[in-house]
Design a protein around this motif. Structure first.
Motif, mmCIF file in Angstrom:
data_model
loop_
_atom_site.group_PDB
_atom_site.id
_atom_site.type_symbol
_atom_site.label_atom_id
_atom_site.label_comp_id
_atom_site.label_asym_id
_atom_site.label_seq_id
_atom_site.Cartn_x
_atom_site.Cartn_y
_atom_site.Cartn_z
ATOM 1 N N GLY A 1 35.005 25.666 33.308
ATOM 2 C CA GLY A 1 33.636 25.582 33.797
ATOM 3 C C GLY A 1 33.537 25.857 35.291
ATOM 4 O O GLY A 1 32.632 26.543 35.757
ATOM 5 N N THR A 2 34.486 25.326 36.051
ATOM 6 C CA THR A 2 34.513 25.550 37.494
ATOM 7 C C THR A 2 34.735 27.023 37.808
ATOM 8 O O THR A 2 34.062 27.593 38.676
ATOM 9 C CB THR A 2 35.622 24.699 38.143
ATOM 10 N N LEU A 3 35.652 27.649 37.108
ATOM 11 C CA LEU A 3 35.895 29.079 37.323
ATOM 12 C C LEU A 3 34.668 29.914 36.974
ATOM 13 O O LEU A 3 34.336 30.875 37.685
ATOM 14 C CB LEU A 3 37.100 29.547 36.506
ATOM 15 N N CYS A 4 33.995 29.546 35.906
ATOM 16 C CA CYS A 4 32.778 30.277 35.518
ATOM 17 C C CYS A 4 31.683 30.101 36.555
ATOM 18 O O CYS A 4 30.983 31.064 36.905
ATOM 19 C CB CYS A 4 32.293 29.825 34.140
ATOM 20 N N ARG A 5 31.504 28.880 37.055
ATOM 21 C CA ARG A 5 30.488 28.659 38.097
ATOM 22 C C ARG A 5 30.806 29.488 39.333
ATOM 23 O O ARG A 5 29.934 30.131 39.912
ATOM 24 C CB ARG A 5 30.402 27.187 38.485
#
Length: 133
Positions: free
Chosen positions: A15-19
């Motif tokens: 999720g952090t990488l996608c954000r």
């Protein structure tokens, strides 16, 4: 407990990488309006409203998947802290109208998107129940 933390952590990592990726794909405009974070948070409200509502009705989604996607991924993809810091910066830069617009779109847009997500989740759950009955 350890296994649950692994699912939450793995979802959070992705999720952090996608954000980060979305925020880099949508650059900050000259106006300073944080459109990438707004889009990320609205999408997260829609998804979480749908996902958690659908999960409550679906026995096909495991507890691990709920932890991975709901708590880990969505929790890390969306960002209340960035929203608040962006808002403070807009106020500090004298962009009062932009700051208030951002707050209103974030809060009311988030609520609307969550309501839409919940409605979609209920409809999909009802359709699934009708197919299995």
């Amino acid at each position: 407990m350890g296994r649950n933390l692994l699912f939450v952590g793995a979802g959070g990592f992705i999720g952090t990488l996608c954000r980060y990726g979305v925020s880099k794909m949508i650059p900050l405009p000259d106006s300073g309006f944080p459109q990438a974070i707004l889009l990320i948070n609205l999408a997260g409200c829609l998804f979480l409203g749908w996902f958690l509502t659908y999960c409550l009705r679906s026995t096909m989604i495991s507890a691990e998947t709920r932890l991975f996607l709901g708590t880990g991924f969505t929790g890390a993809f969306t960002t209340f802290s960035t929203f608040t810091v962006d808002t403070v910066e807009l106020f500090r830069n004298g962009q009062m109208l932009t700051a208030w617009l951002y707050v209103m779109l974030s809060v009311f847009g988030g609520l609307i998107m969550a309501f839409i997500g919940v409605s979609l989740g209920r409809r999909m759950g009802a359709t699934q129940e009708g197919e299995t009955s």
